[in-house]
Scaffold this motif. Structure first.
Motif, PDB file in Angstrom:
ATOM      1  N   VAL A   1       2.233   1.784  -3.610  1.00  9.79           N
ATOM      2  CA  VAL A   1       1.501   2.261  -4.534  1.00  9.79           C
ATOM      3  C   VAL A   1       1.164   3.647  -4.214  1.00  9.79           C
ATOM      4  CG1 VAL A   1      -0.884   2.218  -5.205  1.00  9.79           C
ATOM      5  CG2 VAL A   1       0.260  -0.153  -4.907  1.00  9.79           C
ATOM      6  N   ALA A   2       1.114   4.052  -3.052  1.00  3.03           N
ATOM      7  CA  ALA A   2       0.896   5.615  -2.722  1.00  3.03           C
ATOM      8  C   ALA A   2       1.956   6.279  -3.147  1.00  3.03           C
ATOM      9  CB  ALA A   2       0.383   5.464  -1.130  1.00  3.03           C
ATOM     10  N   ALA A   3       3.043   5.761  -2.826  1.00  4.88           N
ATOM     11  CA  ALA A   3       4.244   6.546  -3.296  1.00  4.88           C
ATOM     12  C   ALA A   3       4.450   6.607  -4.700  1.00  4.88           C
ATOM     13  CB  ALA A   3       5.707   6.031  -2.540  1.00  4.88           C
TER      14      ALA A   3
ATOM     15  N   ILE B   1       1.900   6.792  -6.759  1.00  9.13           N
ATOM     16  CA  ILE B   1       1.127   7.719  -7.330  1.00  9.13           C
ATOM     17  C   ILE B   1       1.379   9.287  -6.724  1.00  9.13           C
ATOM     18  CG2 ILE B   1      -1.192   8.658  -6.843  1.00  9.13           C
ATOM     19  CD1 ILE B   1      -2.094   5.428  -6.646  1.00  9.13           C
ATOM     20  N   ILE B   2       1.690   9.333  -5.790  1.00  9.87           N
ATOM     21  CA  ILE B   2       2.100  10.767  -5.385  1.00  9.87           C
ATOM     22  C   ILE B   2       3.449  11.320  -6.020  1.00  9.87           C
ATOM     23  CG2 ILE B   2       3.113  12.211  -3.240  1.00  9.87           C
ATOM     24  CD1 ILE B   2       1.368  10.319  -1.577  1.00  9.87           C
TER      25      ILE B   2
ATOM     26  N   ILE C   1       0.835  -1.286  -0.067  1.00 10.58           N
ATOM     27  CA  ILE C   1      -0.198  -0.199  -0.074  1.00 10.58           C
ATOM     28  C   ILE C   1       0.844   1.171  -0.025  1.00 10.58           C
ATOM     29  CG2 ILE C   1      -1.560   1.228   1.330  1.00 10.58           C
ATOM     30  CD1 ILE C   1      -2.864  -1.475   2.247  1.00 10.58           C
ATOM     31  N   LEU C   2       2.013   1.235   0.864  1.00  9.86           N
ATOM     32  CA  LEU C   2       2.798   2.319   0.830  1.00  9.86           C
ATOM     33  C   LEU C   2       3.415   2.563  -0.445  1.00  9.86           C
ATOM     34  CD1 LEU C   2       4.360   4.610   2.565  1.00  9.86           C
ATOM     35  CD2 LEU C   2       5.782   3.085   3.175  1.00  9.86           C
TER      36      LEU C   2
END
Length: 80
Positions: free
Chosen positions: A21-23, A25-26, A18-19
């Motif tokens: 994927v979020a990194a 995207i950001i 999850i971390l």
């Protein structure tokens, strides 16, 4: 004898995924914002894009080093 694998290992993988994927995207939005800016110099653009690349290389080097050292550990004579 205790298992060498933690019981929270699947949770660590899920949290890490999850971390990651979020990194991504950001980071994608950040790169898009930097590259589409009209009044930014090329030198500043290269420097700003080099920072996350350098951090990723350092992180991968640390992970690789830890994996190599973990294979070499020998705790046969340790009292628990």
């Amino acid at each position: 004898m205790a298992s060498s694998e933690s019981s929270s290992s699947p949770l660590l993988w899920i949290g890490g995924a999850i971390l990651a994927v979020a990194a991504v995207i950001i980071g994608g939005f950040w790169v898009y914002g930097i590259t589409t800016a009209e009044d930014m110099s090329v030198l500043l653009l290269v420097a700003l894009l080099a920072v996350p690349v350098a951090l990723a290389v350092l992180l991968l080097a640390a992970i690789r080093d830890r994996i190599i050292h973990k294979k070499q550990e020998n705790f046969l004579e340790v009292d628990n």
